[in-house]
Structures are given as C-alpha cells and as structure tokens.
Design an enzyme around this catalytic site. Sequence first.
Site, mmCIF file in Angstrom:
data_model
loop_
_atom_site.group_PDB
_atom_site.id
_atom_site.type_symbol
_atom_site.label_atom_id
_atom_site.label_comp_id
_atom_site.label_asym_id
_atom_site.label_seq_id
_atom_site.Cartn_x
_atom_site.Cartn_y
_atom_site.Cartn_z
ATOM 1 N N GLU A 38 0.770 -1.309 0.102
ATOM 2 C CA GLU A 38 0.026 0.167 -0.248
ATOM 3 C C GLU A 38 0.912 1.362 0.113
ATOM 4 O O GLU A 38 2.053 1.187 0.432
ATOM 5 C CB GLU A 38 -0.934 -0.032 1.260
ATOM 6 C CG GLU A 38 -2.030 -0.832 1.185
ATOM 7 C CD GLU A 38 -2.881 -0.450 2.532
ATOM 8 O OE1 GLU A 38 -3.879 -1.308 2.561
ATOM 9 O OE2 GLU A 38 -2.823 0.335 3.223
ATOM 10 N N ASP A 76 0.432 -4.863 8.273
ATOM 11 C CA ASP A 76 0.130 -3.855 8.914
ATOM 12 C C ASP A 76 1.521 -3.308 9.343
ATOM 13 O O ASP A 76 2.334 -3.814 9.944
ATOM 14 C CB ASP A 76 -0.724 -3.989 10.258
ATOM 15 C CG ASP A 76 -0.993 -2.806 11.214
ATOM 16 O OD1 ASP A 76 -1.569 -1.868 10.560
ATOM 17 O OD2 ASP A 76 -0.777 -2.817 12.232
ATOM 18 N N HIS A 135 3.952 2.457 7.598
ATOM 19 C CA HIS A 135 4.542 3.602 7.955
ATOM 20 C C HIS A 135 5.772 3.270 8.763
ATOM 21 O O HIS A 135 6.732 4.025 8.833
ATOM 22 C CB HIS A 135 3.580 4.613 8.805
ATOM 23 C CG HIS A 135 2.546 5.110 7.700
ATOM 24 N ND1 HIS A 135 1.365 4.494 7.752
ATOM 25 C CD2 HIS A 135 2.321 6.264 7.093
ATOM 26 C CE1 HIS A 135 0.637 5.199 6.934
ATOM 27 N NE2 HIS A 135 1.229 6.410 6.644
ATOM 28 N N TRP A 176 -10.744 -0.442 5.069
ATOM 29 C CA TRP A 176 -11.076 0.495 6.040
ATOM 30 C C TRP A 176 -12.270 1.325 5.650
ATOM 31 O O TRP A 176 -12.819 1.660 6.693
ATOM 32 C CB TRP A 176 -9.764 1.575 6.057
ATOM 33 C CG TRP A 176 -8.788 1.294 6.763
ATOM 34 C CD1 TRP A 176 -7.256 0.667 6.374
ATOM 35 C CD2 TRP A 176 -8.550 1.330 8.168
ATOM 36 N NE1 TRP A 176 -6.654 0.185 7.374
ATOM 37 C CE2 TRP A 176 -7.275 0.650 8.498
ATOM 38 C CE3 TRP A 176 -9.499 1.733 9.166
ATOM 39 C CZ2 TRP A 176 -6.779 0.702 9.821
ATOM 40 C CZ3 TRP A 176 -8.764 1.822 10.400
ATOM 41 C CH2 TRP A 176 -7.513 1.370 10.860
#
Length: 150
Positions: free
Chosen positions: A37, A72, A75, A105
């Site tokens: 992503e 996950d 970032h 999401w």
Amino acid sequence: MQTVVSRKNNANSSNSSDKIDNIKLVNCSIKEILISEKINIGRAKSLLDKIKSEGVWTKPILVEKKHMVVMDGHHRLWVAQNLGLRHVPCLLLSYDHKNLTLSRWDGGSEIHPEVVIAAALSGELLEYKTTKHVLSGDFSCPPVSLDALA
C-alpha cells in the site's frame, strides 16, 4: 537475530519461545519486506519523529510470512528505512491465522489476501488505507533499541 514474543496472560508459558499460536517474532532485514500500500507521508514523518525521539522500537510490523508482505506497518517500515535501520521487529504469520482478520478501511467490498500479495509482488501498490489487518489478542514484545536494529 531472533527475539521472543509473549502473549499476555499466557500462564502456560513455562519457557522462552519465539513461536506462539504460529506467530513468530523476528528481526527481519528491511530489504526482505515488501509493501502493498501507499502511505501518508505526513503521518510517516510524524511517526519518524516519535520513534526517533524515543530511541526504541516498540511495535512490530505484521508480515505475511510466505512472501514477506507487510500486512500492518507500512508507515513503520518507511520509518525504519529513513532511520537507516537494517532490521525491524516483525510478527510473521499467514493469512489463515485464526486471530487475523482482513477487511477494507472504508467498509467496502471484501478484499482477498491474493490481492494484497499481488500488489506487493507487482509493485502496483494499493491506495493508502485500502486494507485493514487486525490481529486479535494481546501480543507484546520488549522495546528494542534503535542502535540494535541499525
């Protein structure tokens, strides 16, 4: 380099193990990990400042263990790269793990693991916050000095 993951309130844990419920915590080379992503650069920079000021890594990245795809922690991986770290703590698991759920999401249509893996392998990244991976349970890991990951 490996470290230990523990599951809080696990009274049956009589010895140190790096595998609990088929989840393995290891310090992975950031060069081995693939993203699926896009990220929000502003959020990533804020996280960079936070982790840099604390001087420790406190939350592992969830990684699909067969293809080494971030579930996950996109970032956090960006932060590790920008801090010049060579390794990062990762929880390695598969999509069929009983405590893992995958959704969108935005609450839209179902998304399948194959879509996430294909995005990572092809380099055609999904948009920011397309997928939501949730690992239920209370897994913890000790803080790791950034120097130890460099």
